[in-house]
Each structure stands twice: as structure tokens, then as C-alpha cells.
Design an enzyme around this catalytic site. Structure first.
Site, PDB file in Angstrom:
ATOM      1  CG  HIS A   1      36.704  36.496  41.365  1.00  0.00           C
ATOM      2  ND1 HIS A   1      36.609  37.211  40.192  1.00  0.00           N
ATOM      3  CD2 HIS A   1      37.654  35.555  41.140  1.00  0.00           C
ATOM      4  CE1 HIS A   1      37.452  36.722  39.304  1.00  0.00           C
ATOM      5  NE2 HIS A   1      38.117  35.718  39.859  1.00  0.00           N
TER       6      HIS A   1
ATOM      7  CB  CYS B   1      40.794  31.766  36.033  1.00  0.00           C
ATOM      8  SG  CYS B   1      39.656  31.339  37.355  1.00  0.00           S
TER       9      CYS B   1
END
Length: 679
Positions: free
Chosen positions: A66, A177
Site C-alpha cells: 500500500h 504506522c
């Protein structure tokens, strides 16, 4: 609103190649062919760059490559059920279910909230089991639609504490993250599921791209312990001061959620556990480290300051370089006057303004160059204040920002009061001083009515006053003197001394490929670049060039070696080599890690040798660079392009030849020779 996934974005039982780079490239092409991305190369580059930071393979055969990227305008998910599975770096084996998630830079919050629902669903077995048995792409779209069909909720609101029996254990957690679009929410879901199995109440604050709702004060106060599962700094961690704490990267809860919950409960019962540093009433000096080593803490504090400073360096440096390109180096003199007195309807005369090297002798380009230069020079004025401010922030959290910025401004005499200028050295010292004083004040025990005044008034006031007095009356002159000596030493460093410096920096850049030594060399270069400010020729600019060139060598050299002697490398390494060209050209040294991990004895000395050659040649050719990152994509900011190319090519050839020679000797070569070469 565009759909997150369509049947055109699904591939079932597909063979997309033998390596994760192949799968990522194939799915990037699928996204582009479906009309969801306008530049497949940019999308693939951003996905690989994210993958280089940390693998996205998870347990149970799932991988989620991603990124946030300019290549897409709406959040998009592509899905592949692979046959055969492909290794994405998970501990328990290759991945079968691949979700490619692409979110636009600055994308809308609603779409990002939908992505968070999908990320949370990925850790639920019933969801992944349904995907494994889906018969058609339409079935997959329906399954995914089922988990994101609800109306977008408020941004990841954490559960509030509920009245419960006193015996119920309670935890709080923060997940975060780097991209904030997948692991943040998967970790939260995994922790909530693990807490449910353990019969524990947990409230999770997700600090992701879709925003965050801070945990209520009462929820934090009622918690027995806190879990920080974060790859980036936890915002406002002082809220948890004094709580027993379990810290980890964001992937651990996904793999070991049950173990983390058990660990947090064990810490809650431990009379002397690691605790969150800060002003908690129960915190004391023996528990202030929260399990983090002093070395790790110092590195984190300095790198926090440097990481927040780099955007100022990047924006300012590139704008100044563009200003020089358009108006010539003479723009440092009349730049401000041109911006003040001229307009697009009253353009300056380049010759009359003292700009004989203005591009095409154009008044328009000279005026544009003057604007770029003024913008860049202004951005550079914030470098040291930002460095000091965020060093203090890393120590004392938000209350440290204001005194830290003030200490940084004092270090460069931003107010023009005639103070001794200590540059980035003063910024580092001042930031640490401000952070330590602010942290000390936060630990004071004060009356309840005064607590609200502490972070917005008392702490900034006292920390600025105390740190400022020490900085101005004690440290400014010796630091200024030391900075002057360092600057003189660097300016006098020429010939063989400069080449030796380039060699040493090259060795550091290649030794651990993104590790502590690499970061020390990079921080040295970027802080020096800040100190160079608007100079047209300064040794700090040559140091920056040497560091970036040396960091580009390892991935490119290994990519070249896989092409020249493919039989010396395993199939996985040959696939990594394909990505190495782009990663190296983009100054992502971490692209060499797969090779070093597989054969460190042969690879690391080879790439160190190549990077040392490049660093030394860069200094020998007087190559200078005004941009802190970008690789070949910032060539316009390079002074001495021919030397830049020669130094890079020479180092790449040396490193490639060395690694080929070493791999040709010994068992590694024989073992690799036995493996077939991929078609």
C-alpha cells in the site's frame, strides 16, 4: 463517490510472477488499466518505496502492499488471489491473498474511513475465508462491499470506558504506522480481538490518515496499562505519563495480539514495570526510560528533530536552486530588492539589476527566479528553529515545542539582535535544553485548578525563561566560537582531507543501509546543508552531494551485478535487483538490504567499497548539491553534473565488480549456480 473496488480490479487464481515486485507491478498495471491511476510507474515506485521500509506480508497468507501516491485521485483497492502464492516477507510463509491499497495524497477523509474498515476486516478469519472461496470477481467485490457498506463513521472513535465491575481489567492503546491507511487499523482490530478473548476492556486510539479522536481523560485514568504499537512517534504521549507501557512496532499486534495483551496485564501487576515517561504522579527517575535504552532515546530525539527539519531543507533548497537556475547565482544580492520593487507588469532589467547570467536574459525569468530565491531563503530561516523545536518536542511532547523553537531562533539570531550565532549546533543544544527543562516542569505536582494552565502557559513560560537565560548568558558565546571553528575547519578542508571525508561518509552510508550509522551520516549532511543556508559555494553542499551519491550506489550496484552474473544470485535476489535500479536512482539505500541479509560477508564490504569510491570522487570533483533527497530526480539542484555522473558510475562499477568477485569464490556461488535462472 467512486467505488473502492470494482470487478476490473480483481484477479482470481492468478499467476502474477514469482516475486513480490512482480505482483506489485502487475497489480499496479491492473489499477492503471482500470482507469484508476494515471501513471503506473509512479504508483509502482511509491508501492516499492513503502515496501522497502517494512514488509507488508502478514500471517495467514495475506499481504497488503500500500501507499499514498499522486498517481491516483480516489482511494483504490485491487485484489489478487494468487496461484501459486508469493513470498511477501511474512514469518509463516508466502501470501495468497493480496490487497493493493492506493490512497491519494491529501485524499478525502470519507474514503480514508472506508479504507480503515477494510483494514480492520483483514484480520477477521471469516472475511479472508470468504475471499478464498469466492467464485467470481463480482463475489469478491460483494464481500469487500459488505465490510465497508455501512455509513462512514466518525474517525475511528475509540471505545469509551464503561461502568464495570472493579475486577474487570482495562487497557488503552495507540496504533500508528507511517502511511496511516492499513496497519494502524489492522493493529487496532487485532488488539481489540485479543482483548475480547482475554476478557479485558480495551480502548484503542488510531492515529492514522483518517484522523483520530483522542481517548478521553477518564478512559486513560481508568486503564491499568497502555500499549503503544507505533512505527512513528505517538502524538501527545504525555497523556499516558506514569502508566505501565508495552511498546512495539505496529505489526506485532497483528501477529502476536494475545501475547501483547498478556504482557500489558503482567506489567500492570508488576510493581516496577516500564512506564511512560513524563509527569505522572507515580513516575520517578527509575521508571522514566519506559524500556527504551539511552542510546535509542538519544537517536530518537535527534532523528525527530532532523525529520521535521528536512521538509524545510527540501522546500528551501530546491526553491533556491530554481532561483539560481532562472536568475543566476548573482540573485543573492538583488533578489529581495527585485521582489520588493518589481511586479509581473514591471519586470526587472537583468543587466541593470546585476544579473548577467539570468536565463535567456529574460526579465520575466529573472523576476521569477528572485521570487523562488526569496521563498527558499525564507524557508531556510526556519531550519534551526524547527530542528530545536522538534528535538524539544521529542523530549517533553507538545509543551516543549515553543521553548524549543525560541532556542533555535536564538541560535541563529533570527531577531537580528547581534547574538553569537551557533547554527545547528546551538539548535541541537538549545532544543535538548528546552526539552529537558519543559519535561522537568511537567513533573511538578500542582493543584488541580492549575493543571489546565500548565501546558499552555506555565510550562512554555518557565521553560523558555530558564532555557533562554542559560542559552543567552552561558552557552551562546562558547557555542558560537565552537561553530565558527568547525566552519573554518570545514572550509579549510580541501584536497586529500576532503576526499578522506567523502570516503568516510561513503563507508557510513553503505555499512548499515538505513541503520544508525547511515542516519548519522545523513543527519550530518542535512544539518550542514541547513548551515550553508543561501551560500552559492559552501563545503556543506559538497558533503550533501557525497552522502547522497554514496547512498545511491548499493542498490544500483547490486542490480547491475544481478544482470551481469545472474547465476551468482538466487531467484529472489534477481527479482530484488529489478527494483534496485529505481530504488538506487531515488536514493533509497534500503534497496540493498535483501542482498545484505542473504549474504552479508560478501555484500556489505563490496557496497562499502563502492560507496567510499563514490564519496571520495564526489569530493574530488567538487560536486555540490542543494537538495537533501531525490537522487537523479534533483539533478537540476546539482552543481557539477558531469562529476556527479562519473562518481556514481565509478562507485557502482567498483561495488558490482567486488560483489561478483567475492560471490564467485566459495560455497555461495556454487549453491546459486545450481538454481535455474528465471525466464
Amino acid at each position: 463517490m467512486a467505488e473502492l473496488m470494482t470487478p476490473q480490479l480483481v484477479r482470481l487464481d492468478a499467476d502474477l510472477g514469482g516475486a513480490k515486485e512482480d505482483v506489485i507491478a502487475a497489480l499496479a498495471a491492473v489499477v492503471t488499466e482500470a482507469g484508476r491511476a494515471d501513471d503506473v510507474a509512479v504508483l509502482e515506485r511509491d508501492l516499492l518505496a513503502r515496501e522497502a521500509k517494512a514488509v507488508t506480508g502478514m500471517k495467514d497468507g495475506i499481504a497488503i502492499p500500500h501507499c499514498r501516491t499522486e498517481a491516483v485521485s480516489v482511494p483504490t483497492v485491487a485484489f489478487a488471489r494468487l496461484a501459486p502464492p508469493v513470498d511477501f516477507g511474512a514469518k509463516d510463509g508466502p501470501a495468497e491473498l493480496i490487497f493493493l491499497i492506493a490512497a491519494p495524497e491529501g485524499g478525502g477523509n470519507t474514503h480514508l474511513q472506508i479504507l480503515t474498515k477494510l483494514a480492520r476486516a483483514l484480520v477477521k478469519p471469516e472475511f479472508t475465508d470468504a475471499l478464498r472461496t469466492a467464485a467470481t470477481p463480482e463475489d469478491v467485490v460483494a464481500i469487500v462491499g459488505g465490510v465497508v457498506a455501512d455509513a462512514p463513521a466518525a474517525a475511528t472513535a475509540p471505545a469509551e470506558s464503561r461502568p464495570a465491575a472493579r475486577s474487570v481489567r482495562r487497557l488503552v492503546a495507540v496504533t500508528s504506522c507511517p502511511t496511516g491507511i492499513a496497519h494502524t487499523y489492522m493493529a487496532a482490530e487485532a488488539l481489540e480481538a485479543a482483548a475480547g478473548r482475554a476478557g479485558v476492556e480495551i480502548a484503542v486510539e488510531t492515529q492514522g490518515s483518517a484522523g483520530a479522536k483522542p481517548l478521553a481523560r477518564a478512559t486513560i485514568d481508568a486503564a491499568d496499562a497502555v500499549i503503544f504499537a507505533a512505527d512513528v512517534g505517538v502524538r501527545d504521549r504525555a497523556r499516558f505519563a506514569g502508566k505501565p507501557v508495552v511498546t512495539s512496532g505496529v505489526k506485532r499486534p497483528i501477529d502476536e495480539g494475545d501475547a501483547m495483551i498478556a504482557e500489558a496485564l503482567r506489567y500492570a501487576d508488576d510493581p516496577n514495570p516500564p512506564r511512560v515517561e513524563g509527569g505522572g504522579a507515580d513516575a520517578d527517575s527509575s521508571t522514566a526510560t519506559a524500556g527504551e535504552s539511552w542510546g535509542g532515546r538519544v537517536r530518537r530525539i535527534l532523528m525527530t528533530g532532523v525529520s521535521y527539519m528536512i521538509p524545510f531543507v527540501a522546500a528551501g533548497g530546491l526553491l533556491i536552486a530554481l532561483g539560481f537556475l532562472l536568475a543566476g547565482y548573482e540573485i543573492t544580492g538583488p533578489g529581495g530588492e527585485i521582489v520588493s520593487n518589481n511586479t509581473f507588469f514591471d519586470l526587472p532589467d537583468p543587466d541593470a539589476s546585476g544579473l548577467p547570467h539570468a536565463l535567456l536574459d529574460s526579465g520575466f525569468l529573472a523576476y521569477l527566479g528572485a521570487i523562488f530565491f526569496v521563498l527558499g531563503a525564507t524557508a531556510f530561516k526556519f531550519l534551526v528553529p524547527a530542528l530545536a523545536g522538534y528535538i524539544a518536542y521529542a523530549i517533553a511532547d507538545r509543551p516543549g515545542i515553543a521553548p524549543g523553537f525560541v532556542m533555535g531562533a536564538l541560535a541563529v539570531d533570527l531577531g537580528g539582535f547581534g547574538l553569537a550565532q551557533s547554527g545547528f549546533l546551538g539548535g541541537i543544544v538549545g532544543g535538548i535544553l528546552a526539552g529537558v527543562v519543559a519535561l522537568w516542569v511537567t513533573r511538578w505536582k500542582v493543584a488541580t485548578w492549575a493543571r489546565g494552565l500548565m501546558p499552555v502557559l506555565v510550562i512554555p513560560l518557565l521553560a523558555t525563561l530558564v532555557a533562554g537565560l542559560v542559552m543567552v548568558s552561558v552557552l551562546a558565546r562558547p557555542l558560537g566560537w565552537l561553530m565558527e571553528r568547525l566552519s573554518d575547519g570545514l572550509n579549510d578542508m580541501s584536497g586529500s582531507n576532503a576526499i578522506i571525508l567523502g570516503v568516510v561518509l561513503g563507508l557510513m552510508m553503505a555499512f548499515d543501509m538505513g541503520g544508525p550509522l547511515n542516519k548519522v551520516a545523513y543527519a550530518f549532511a542535512t544539518t550542514g546543508l541547513a548551515a550553508a543556508s543561501t551560500a552559492t559555494d559552501a563545503p556543506e553542499l559538497r558533503v550533501m552531494a557525497a552522502v547522497m551519491l554514496a547512498g545511491m550506489v548499493p542498490p544500483i550496484a547490486l542490480a547491475l551485478a544481478t544482470v551481469v552474473r545472474p547465476r551468482l544470485f538466487s531467484p529472489a535476489e534477481r527479482e530484488s535487483g529489478k527494483a534496485g535500479w529505481l530504488l538506487g536512482a531515488s536514493f533509497i539505500t534500503e534497496g540493498a538490504i535483501p542482498f545484505a541479509a542473504a549474504d552479508p560477508v560478501r555484500v556489505i564490504p563490496s557496497i562499502m567499497l563502492g560507496s567510499a569510491v563514490t564519496g571520495g570522487l564526489s569530493q574530488a570533483f567538487d560536486v555540490s548539491l542543494r537538495a537533501p533527497h531525490g537522487g537523479v530526480f534533483v539533478l537540476f539542484a546539482v552543481d557539477g553534473v558531469l562529476g556527479f555522473v562519473i562518481a556514481l558510475v565509478a562507485g557502482v562499477l567498483v561495488a558490482a565488480a567486488s560483489v561478483i568477485a567475492l560471490k564467485s569464490i566459495g560455497s555461495s556461488a556454487r549453491a546459486a549456480d545450481a538454481q535455474p535462472v528465471a525466464a
